[in-house]
Design a protein around this motif. Structure first.
Motif, mmCIF file in Angstrom:
data_model
loop_
_atom_site.group_PDB
_atom_site.id
_atom_site.type_symbol
_atom_site.label_atom_id
_atom_site.label_comp_id
_atom_site.label_asym_id
_atom_site.label_seq_id
_atom_site.Cartn_x
_atom_site.Cartn_y
_atom_site.Cartn_z
ATOM 1 N N CYS B 44 0.793 -1.222 0.000
ATOM 2 C CA CYS B 44 0.000 0.000 0.000
ATOM 3 C C CYS B 44 0.828 1.276 0.000
ATOM 4 O O CYS B 44 0.300 2.364 -0.123
ATOM 5 C CB CYS B 44 -0.943 0.023 1.206
ATOM 6 S SG CYS B 44 -0.034 0.098 2.766
ATOM 7 N N HIS B 46 2.381 2.870 2.319
ATOM 8 C CA HIS B 46 2.286 3.786 3.451
ATOM 9 C C HIS B 46 3.595 3.760 4.207
ATOM 10 O O HIS B 46 4.127 2.691 4.493
ATOM 11 C CB HIS B 46 1.133 3.375 4.381
ATOM 12 C CG HIS B 46 -0.199 3.715 3.801
ATOM 13 N ND1 HIS B 46 -1.264 2.837 3.820
ATOM 14 C CD2 HIS B 46 -0.633 4.820 3.166
ATOM 15 C CE1 HIS B 46 -2.295 3.396 3.227
ATOM 16 N NE2 HIS B 46 -1.944 4.611 2.807
ATOM 17 N N CYS B 64 -2.585 -2.686 8.078
ATOM 18 C CA CYS B 64 -1.857 -1.425 8.013
ATOM 19 C C CYS B 64 -2.449 -0.453 9.025
ATOM 20 O O CYS B 64 -3.661 -0.275 9.089
ATOM 21 C CB CYS B 64 -1.968 -0.853 6.605
ATOM 22 S SG CYS B 64 -1.174 0.736 6.400
ATOM 23 N N ILE B 66 -2.363 2.712 9.153
ATOM 24 C CA ILE B 66 -2.796 4.014 8.644
ATOM 25 C C ILE B 66 -4.325 3.997 8.496
ATOM 26 O O ILE B 66 -4.889 3.029 7.980
ATOM 27 C CB ILE B 66 -2.141 4.302 7.287
ATOM 28 C CG1 ILE B 66 -0.615 4.225 7.379
ATOM 29 C CG2 ILE B 66 -2.593 5.651 6.730
ATOM 30 C CD1 ILE B 66 0.047 5.396 8.051
ATOM 31 N N CYS B 69 -6.815 2.397 5.549
ATOM 32 C CA CYS B 69 -6.134 1.340 4.786
ATOM 33 C C CYS B 69 -6.224 0.058 5.591
ATOM 34 O O CYS B 69 -5.792 0.010 6.722
ATOM 35 C CB CYS B 69 -4.677 1.718 4.554
ATOM 36 S SG CYS B 69 -3.701 0.438 3.763
HETATM 37 ZN ZN LIG Z 1 -1.613 1.139 4.217
#
Ligand SMILES: [Zn+2]
Ligand SMILES: [Zn+2]
Lengths: 372, 328
Positions: B44, B46, B64, B66, B69
């Motif tokens: 992803c 991030h 994840c 974040i 996400c």
């Molecule tokens: Zn992510």
């Protein structure tokens, strides 16, 4: 794509550059002799002129007092072509002894001798002393034939020769050989022929033929005039005529047009080989041979004495010349003024060329990068 | 994405965040922790700091952290960021992946136009992946293509190796060695589908009927390379003796020693090499009449001036000075 044995030989430098007709050989030797004589005469003249200039203030009697009578006006008595050849032949013979002394394999000695003969085809013994050159030639031959011999050990084998003396004429020699190091010898060829013939007869023809190849064949112009195959067959012809003729007829049918031509060539080669004084047919007596050798020796002694009178004074000290060449030194006797000048001009020419391409050299800054 | 997220922060942190100096997960900044290093996961992209990665993913795959996400990330796939812009990072990754699969060169196509069309298609699917258009379908086509390529290479390899085997031993194809190869290629074929498992000849497998993901006009069919010919050191030349024939053995005193000498034999020395060499030398130049040929050569050389190899002969003529530098 097929190649025959003959094609293989035709690709060798020995055939390409070092095979001649008898008349070519004679012409070349004559030319070499004329050039060398002119050179010696000119050099001696120049030296005399110089000496005369130095002696000018003093009287001629002074030179007498020094105990070195200078034969001022006598013309230099140069060697003739025949005398030159005889000298070279003699030193080739000595090279065989040299090879024997160092216990070199016969290939090394033979190669060295051929180097020597090739060298003196284009250079005269008057210009370059045969003894010095033969030392170098044998050393180069060692390297050519892959026989390891350290320079120091080699030089130590001579009563009065230094490593420098061995090395000094090396480049000169190699250049005169046109960098053709490959010499085709008939030794292995004789062995091959022996293998091929063994089915027919067993005799001592091999030993005798081999002896001829190791002496007469090396000491005559055979390598220049004939191919190794013809040389060994001629030697064998001298050793055992009947066997060789029979063998030849099995390899080349008498009906072939080449047969008679080959035979003529072999016969003339055999005549050349047998004409050499080292050749002893079974019929010559020992006394005859001794007398022949003695006469030969006396002649050579005379020649060497004569050679001393007509050496090219410019080329006496090869070591010094070699050093001067390496250093590119301009001082004194090493390089003639003309040559030094030419080299200087050449150098300037290169510099100019470089400048026009890269631009002139940058002016040097005096106080580092901090200048204004 | 990360840019958009950091923009939402206060103006004072904006610059720092853009420079990547604050971890979006734990909010620790490089100002306080100069050894802080960031990691990204190509799942992803991030970013987060190394200590966050260690903390969150050390016990196995996790989501994840974040916000927004929910992808599952694995610790092993976290890596250092190469490009400052994460979009570029992602595009480079995608291009790498596509290039590994779509690896045809111009020589694989009949015409340049075909090749250009192929490149066009490659670029198109690359952008599909980058812009996430038809993602699933494109991925599937790529996968199919990769498998088809693999199978093709494998079938060629097996024909080559079979050729080698048949060349070395003349055993019939039902022998052990042949069966081993068939079994090996069978494994490959199973991956493609059960239908080809019984095909006796792997090369005969008809890839045209299967879905390979893509079809390209003008793509040459892969063919097994020609078997290499044995090396000929003489480049096609061979020596055909005219005057002699070499026999297998000679009974001569001076070589009887070498025939049994271990010093000679240990290196693989073959006495027959000596026979042929000695005999060749014995007759090398047998039919060369120097005088005749030198004169002929000279006549020819005077015809065309400046043949380097002939200079020695012409020099010997006595006319010209030998072209040799006086080195002293
Ligand atoms: Zn992510
Ligand atoms: Zn963090």
């Amino acid at each position: 794509m097929k190649l025959t044995e003959d094609d293989l030989y035709r690709t060798s430098t020995q055939f390409k550059h070092w095979s001649f007709t008898p008349s070519q050989l004679a012409a070349q030797r004559l030319q070499t002799n004329i050039q060398a004589s002119e050179r010696v005469k000119a050099a001696v003249q120049r030296q005399r002129a110089q000496r005369a200039k130095q002696l000018d203030p003093a009287s001629a009697s002074e030179s007498d007092r020094n105990g070195t009578p200078v034969p001022l006006d006598r013309e230099v008595n140069c060697l003739t072509v025949a005398e030159e050849k005889k000298l070279v032949d003699t030193f080739c013979e000595k090279a065989i002894e040299l090879g024997g002394f160092f216990k070199f394999p016969i290939e090394v000695t033979a190669t060295g001798i051929q180097f020597l003969r090739r060298f003196y085809l284009f250079n005269s013994p008057m210009t370059y002393e045969p003894q010095t050159i033969s030392r170098s030639a044998m050393f180069v031959a060692n390297k050519t034939e892959g026989h390891h011999m350290p320079l120091e050990k080699y030089a130590a084998g001579f009563p009065k020769a230094t490593s420098e003396q061995v090395l000094a004429p090396e480049y000169l020699l190699v250049q005169a050989l046109r960098f053709n190091f490959d010499i085709r010898h008939p030794f292995r060829a004789l062995k091959g022929g022996h293998l091929d013939m063994i089915e027919m007869a067993r005799g001592n023809a091999y030993t005798f033929a081999s002896h001829i190849l190791k002496t007469a064949a090396l000491l005559t112009d055979a390598y220049f005039l004939y191919t190794p195959s013809q040389i060994w067959l001629s030697a064998h012809l001298l050793a055992d005529e009947l066997l060789t003729l029979f063998y030849l007829s099995t390899r080349l049918p008498p009906s072939s047009p080449l047969h008679s031509k080959t035979l003529t060539t072999l016969r003339s080669c055999a005549a050349l080989l047998s004409s050499h004084h080292t050749f002893t047919s079974p019929t010559t007596s020992a006394a005859d041979k001794a007398a022949k050798d003695k006469k030969e020796k006396e002649e050579v002694q005379l020649l060497i004495k004569k050679l001393r009178q007509c050496r090219d004074p410019d080329k006496l000290d090869l070591v010094k010349l070699n050093q001067a060449q390496k250093r590119d030194a301009v001082d004194g006797e090493g390089l003639e003024e003309k040559k030094a000048k030419r080299r200087k001009l050449e150098r300037e020419g290169y510099q100019k060329e470089a400048d026009s391409f890269w631009g002139p050299e940058l002016p040097r800054r005096e106080n580092g990068a901090g200048g204004k | 994405m990360s840019k958009a997220a950091s923009r939402a922060n206060g103006a004072s942190t904006k610059r720092l965040a853009e420079d990547g100096d604050i971890c979006p997960v734990c909010k620790s900044s490089r100002y306080l922790n100069p050894n802080m290093r960031f990691r990204v996961n190509p799942e992803c992209y991030h970013r987060m700091c190394e200590s966050c990665v260690d903390r969150i993913f050390s016990h196995g795959p996790a989501a994840c952290p974040i916000a927004g996400c929910k992808r599952t990330l694995r610790r092993a796939r976290f890596r250092e960021q190469t490009f400052e812009d994460l979009k570029v990072e992602r595009e480079v990754d995608i291009r790498k992946r596509v290039a590994r699969v779509m690896n045809k060169t111009e020589s694989d196509f009949e015409t340049l136009r075909d090749y250009n069309n192929y490149l066009e298609t490659v670029e198109e699917i690359t952008w599909n992946l980058i812009l996430k258009i038809d993602l699933e379908a494109t991925e599937k086509r790529l996968r199919l293509w990769e498998e088809a390529q693999k199978a093709e290479v494998e079938s060629i390899n097996s024909t080559v190796s079979r050729r080698l085997h048949t060349a070395t031993d003349t055993v019939d194809p039902q022998s052990d060695t042949a069966r081993v190869i068939l079994k090996k290629s069978g494994v490959q074929r199973k991956a493609l589908g059960p239908s080809s498992a019984n095909t006796p000849e792997p090369g005969a497998m008809d890839t045209g009927l299967k879905d390979t993901g893509f079809t390209f006009a003008g793509l040459k069919k892969r063919v097994a390379p020609e078997p290499e010919k044995p090396f000929d050191p003489y480049g096609g030349w061979n020596i055909e003796p005219q005057y002699y024939t070499v026999m297998d053995d000679y009974d001569v005193d001076f070589i009887s020693g070498a025939k049994t000498d271990v010093h000679h034999l240990a290196g693989g020395y073959d006495i027959r090499d000596f026979y042929s060499r000695a005999l060749c030398e014995a007759f090398s130049g047998f039919g060369v009449f120097v005088e005749e040929e030198v004169i002929a050569r000279e006549n020819q050389a005077s015809g065309d001036v400046g043949v380097g190899t002939q200079t020695a002969a012409t020099v010997a003529d006595g006319g010209k000075e030998v072209n040799m530098d006086d080195i002293f």
